[in-house]
Design an enzyme around this catalytic site. Sequence first.
Site, PDB file in Angstrom:
ATOM      1  N   LEU A 180       0.850  -1.126  -0.031  1.00  0.00           N
ATOM      2  CA  LEU A 180       0.030  -0.102   0.152  1.00  0.00           C
ATOM      3  C   LEU A 180       0.860   1.141  -0.077  1.00  0.00           C
ATOM      4  CD1 LEU A 180      -2.659  -1.276   2.554  1.00  0.00           C
ATOM      5  CD2 LEU A 180      -2.923  -1.016   0.141  1.00  0.00           C
ATOM      6  N   HIS A 225       2.639 -10.874   9.850  1.00  0.00           N
ATOM      7  CA  HIS A 225       3.581 -11.513   8.910  1.00  0.00           C
ATOM      8  C   HIS A 225       4.218 -12.822   9.219  1.00  0.00           C
ATOM      9  CE1 HIS A 225       6.691 -11.385   5.443  1.00  0.00           C
ATOM     10  NE2 HIS A 225       7.546 -11.694   6.439  1.00  0.00           N
ATOM     11  N   ASP A 265       3.937   0.424   7.754  1.00  0.00           N
ATOM     12  CA  ASP A 265       4.170   1.771   6.939  1.00  0.00           C
ATOM     13  C   ASP A 265       4.249   1.638   5.310  1.00  0.00           C
ATOM     14  OD1 ASP A 265       6.613   0.452   6.976  1.00  0.00           O
ATOM     15  OD2 ASP A 265       7.603   1.892   8.391  1.00  0.00           O
TER      16      ASP A 265
HETATM   17  C1  GAR Z   1      -0.037 -15.907   6.476  1.00  0.00           C
HETATM   18  O1  GAR Z   1       0.816 -16.558   6.848  1.00  0.00           O
HETATM   19  C2  GAR Z   1       0.258 -14.411   6.689  1.00  0.00           C
HETATM   20  O2  GAR Z   1       1.047 -14.014   7.729  1.00  0.00           O
HETATM   21  C3  GAR Z   1       0.947 -14.059   5.342  1.00  0.00           C
HETATM   22  O3  GAR Z   1       0.072 -14.872   4.435  1.00  0.00           O
HETATM   23  C4  GAR Z   1      -0.350 -15.867   4.945  1.00  0.00           C
HETATM   24  C5  GAR Z   1      -2.042 -15.804   4.764  1.00  0.00           C
HETATM   25  O4  GAR Z   1      -2.696 -16.849   5.316  1.00  0.00           O
HETATM   26  N1  GAR Z   1       1.102 -12.822   5.086  1.00  0.00           N
HETATM   27  C6  GAR Z   1       2.294 -12.362   4.318  1.00  0.00           C
HETATM   28  O5  GAR Z   1       3.089 -13.195   4.032  1.00  0.00           O
HETATM   29  C7  GAR Z   1       2.365 -10.822   4.040  1.00  0.00           C
HETATM   30  N2  GAR Z   1       3.531 -10.567   4.102  1.00  0.00           N
HETATM   31  P1  GAR Z   1      -4.429 -16.539   5.492  1.00  0.00           P
HETATM   32  O6  GAR Z   1      -4.942 -16.123   4.219  1.00  0.00           O
HETATM   33  O7  GAR Z   1      -4.802 -17.945   5.578  1.00  0.00           O
HETATM   34  O8  GAR Z   1      -4.536 -15.689   6.822  1.00  0.00           O
END
Ligand code: GAR
Length: 221
Positions: A97, A113, A145
């Site tokens: 974003l 994350h 951020d």
């Molecule tokens: C989760 O592990 C989340 O932490 C990660 O994507 C997955 C989504 O799972 N996010 C990132 O990597 C963002 N940088 P979900 O759709 O089952 O919640």
Amino acid sequence: MSGRRVRLGVLVSGSGSNLQALLDACAREDFPAEVACVVSNMPGAYALERACAAGVPAVVVDHKAHASKVEFEAALLEALRAAGVEWVCLAGFMRLLSADFLGRFTGKVLNVHPSLLPSFPGLHAQRQALERGVKVAGCTVHFVDAGTDTGPIIGQAAVPVLPDDDEKSLSARILVEEHRLYPLAVRLAVTGQVALDGMRTRVTAVATAGELSLRSPGAVK
Ligand code: GAR
């Protein structure tokens, strides 16, 4: 819970298990927030079905259907504005974003994350962790951020990396902690119990401060 609940907009791109954790938390009477809308940039994301099952409005704002990032974010903002969203939770939302977008929700955008930031930001965090041979992995909830997974950290949880782990098994172990940590961090943030202090945050809820810290990964054989 008596009193008004903060209206969350949850942005998703995929399976939505973190969305589910937030929906489940919001279903509890004493939780200070409700999910006002779910927005997916991916048509067909399973997260949309989870929203429907919970009776929460869900819309698709497909980044590919917009000529530019500016137009995509304008459509995103419109969807959130129409739902009266006050705080934004990124839950597996795989688009960066802009500072302009974030400026519409200053200090009110959170992300989860799957690494112990600042290690392994960006895509495939679990794969990065396995490739570097770390023995402890985990997850982080932080304020967003304009950088990639760089905002002030609210809480972290650790899990062991086991000798036979692959990306799938490690991701599953980390997800268990994500589902615990994210609702807790949201509760503290929306109730003003997490104070921003430069790049750091201070948790003023004494009883729960410990829950936002590194958890013991336990004995690894
Ligand atoms: C989760 O592990 C989340 O932490 C990660 O994507 C997955 C989504 O799972 N996010 C990132 O990597 C963002 N940088 P979900 O759709 O089952 O919640």
